[in-house]
Design an enzyme around this catalytic site. Structure first.
Site, PDB file in Angstrom:
ATOM      1  N   CYS A   1       3.362 -16.485   8.373  1.00 12.32           N
ATOM      2  CA  CYS A   1       3.016 -17.481   9.404  1.00 12.32           C
ATOM      3  C   CYS A   1       4.217 -17.916  10.240  1.00 12.32           C
ATOM      4  O   CYS A   1       4.176 -17.885  11.474  1.00 12.32           O
ATOM      5  CB  CYS A   1       2.327 -18.691   8.756  1.00 12.32           C
ATOM      6  SG  CYS A   1       3.378 -19.672   7.656  1.00 12.32           S
TER       7      CYS A   1
ATOM      8  N   HIS B   1       2.320 -24.137   6.216  1.00 13.26           N
ATOM      9  CA  HIS B   1       1.686 -23.169   7.115  1.00 13.26           C
ATOM     10  C   HIS B   1       1.837 -23.641   8.557  1.00 13.26           C
ATOM     11  O   HIS B   1       1.911 -24.841   8.840  1.00 13.26           O
ATOM     12  CB  HIS B   1       0.206 -23.015   6.777  1.00 13.26           C
ATOM     13  CG  HIS B   1      -0.439 -21.861   7.483  1.00 13.26           C
ATOM     14  ND1 HIS B   1      -0.220 -20.552   7.117  1.00 13.26           N
ATOM     15  CD2 HIS B   1      -1.279 -21.813   8.555  1.00 13.26           C
ATOM     16  CE1 HIS B   1      -0.912 -19.753   7.912  1.00 13.26           C
ATOM     17  NE2 HIS B   1      -1.556 -20.491   8.807  1.00 13.26           N
TER      18      HIS B   1
ATOM     19  N   HIS C   1      -2.583 -17.301  14.258  1.00 13.09           N
ATOM     20  CA  HIS C   1      -1.723 -17.449  13.086  1.00 13.09           C
ATOM     21  C   HIS C   1      -1.864 -16.244  12.166  1.00 13.09           C
ATOM     22  O   HIS C   1      -2.789 -15.441  12.305  1.00 13.09           O
ATOM     23  CB  HIS C   1      -2.049 -18.750  12.343  1.00 13.09           C
ATOM     24  CG  HIS C   1      -3.350 -18.721  11.584  1.00 13.09           C
ATOM     25  ND1 HIS C   1      -3.533 -19.356  10.379  1.00 13.09           N
ATOM     26  CD2 HIS C   1      -4.551 -18.131  11.861  1.00 13.09           C
ATOM     27  CE1 HIS C   1      -4.775 -19.169   9.951  1.00 13.09           C
ATOM     28  NE2 HIS C   1      -5.403 -18.439  10.828  1.00 13.09           N
TER      29      HIS C   1
END
Length: 393
Positions: free
Chosen positions: A308, A356, A368
């Site tokens: 990520c 994240h 993402h």
């Protein structure tokens, strides 16, 4: 006369052979029947809910493991960054040690030449030899009779030798410390790597143990959640539009009032501020879109796979802006913005541990790199709990 004695009880004959087997078989059958009837009477009707609840618990456990793996991935990324930096520092120090050692050897050669010359001249042969093999040459030259016999060039050679030897020892010490730090960083890197692998292995094991029917139900659960996340994202996007329109209207009113005040005072109208340059954000988004479909790989920064923070780092790097490696550092860079004021290109961070991150593209959506086994894709920002957002600059 009637007898008052009790009648004798008849004692049955002992069972033997076939008679005993028949009785035992009857008794066993009877007990089995009673047990079966009892279990049937007490058994609840079949209910699919326990299986569903168990499956949801499995999903919750798998999601938790993936989340823990992603947190461990950020620890791994941080450890790897420290390891790379420390390795670069060690390499520079080792180069410096090599250069310093060469200078020390040159100073030693110069002293050797003086010693050889003095030996040939029958002069300070012994003193020069003592100088070369002494751990502290200065102790030798502190003797006044030796210092008196030395030329200026000889003294300079000794001073240079002492300086180079001290600097070389200092550089070696720094290199040793850096090597120890590098070893420690590599150890932490190994620990974090194992943590990630263990979490992912456990998650894969849980999923592999599901039956085909359970996997189908799990897919249905995930599909239902995805639909709910998209509805929430659409509602969020509408709220953002309404708030943006309200802010714009308020700004226009304030600008009109300011213009009226300036006109009344004869100072003239003001020039409205230019809109923010969104070209860099557009470049970052264009890069992220081009990565859609590439696999998530923990610790990866491209070009064929990403995690990520590796994706967001690479996206903004393509726009000329350097971001740190981990989510924990990326959240500190730029301007913090509220969810209602998100603009395309902003970074959205998730979970309380900020493990994240995604790149906002508008309308409640982001690009993402989700998790192992998945690919870079568009998704609603509502599918995970939002921690906060940052606008890189």
């Amino acid at each position: 006369m009637a007898s008052h004695r009790k009648p004798r009880s008849r004692i049955p004959a002992p069972l033997t052979g076939h008679g005993r087997r028949t009785a035992v078989g009857f008794t066993t059958a009877a007990l089995a029947s009673v047990t079966l009837l009892s279990q049937t009477a007490n058994a609840a009707p079949a209910d699919p809910k326990p299986a569903t609840q168990s499956l949801e618990k499995v999903k919750e456990k798998v999601d938790t493991l993936y989340h823990q793996a992603e947190t461990a991935t950020q620890h791994y990324n941080a450890a790897k960054e420290r390891t790379d930096q420390q390795r670069g520092k060690v390499d520079k120090l080792l180069d410096s040690v090599a250069q310093r050692t060469e200078k020390l050897n040159e100073a030693r050669r110069m002293l050797g030449q003086y010693a050889a010359a003095q030996y040939r001249d029958g002069g300070m042969a012994r003193s020069a030899a003592t100088l070369l093999f002494s751990n502290n040459p200065q102790d030798v030259f502190d003797q006044s009779h030796l210092m008196d016999r030395m030329t200026g060039r000889q003294k300079q050679a000794v001073d240079d030798f002492q300086k180079q030897r001290a600097e070389a020892a200092k550089e070696r010490g720094k290199a040793s410390e850096s090597l120890a730090s590098l070893t420690s960083a590599q150890k932490q890197l190994k620990i974090q790597k194992k943590t990630v692998q263990d979490k992912l292995t456990e998650a894969r094991r849980l999923l592999a143990n599901l039956t085909a029917k359970e996997k189908a139900r799990l897919a249905a659960i995930e599909k239902k959640k995805a639909e709910e996340d998209r509805r929430k994202a659409a509602a969020l996007a509408e709220k953002q539009r309404q708030e943006a329109a309200a802010r714009k209207k308020q700004q226009e009113q304030q600008q009109q009032e300011q213009e009226q005040q300036n006109t009344g005072s004869g100072s003239g109208s003001t020039t409205p501020s230019a809109p923010a340059d969104t070209s860099k954000a557009a470049q970052a988004i264009a890069f992220a879109k081009a990565q859609i479909g590439k696999p998530y790989v923990w610790g990866a920064t491209g070009p064929s796979s990403f995690d990520c923070s590796g994706l967001t780092q690479a996206a903004w790097k393509s726009a000329g802006i350097s971001l740190p490696r981990t989510t924990w550092d990326q959240v500190k860079v730029g301007t913090r913005v509220s969810t209602s004021q998100l603009q395309p290109g902003d970074l959205v961070f998730f979970y309380d541990d900020i493990s994240h991150v995604g790149l906002y593209i508008g309308d409640g959506m982001m690009i993402h790199a989700p998790k192992p086994g998945d690919v870079v894709k568009k998704a609603p920002i509502t599918e995970m709990p939002i921690y906060g957002s940052v606008r890189p600059s």
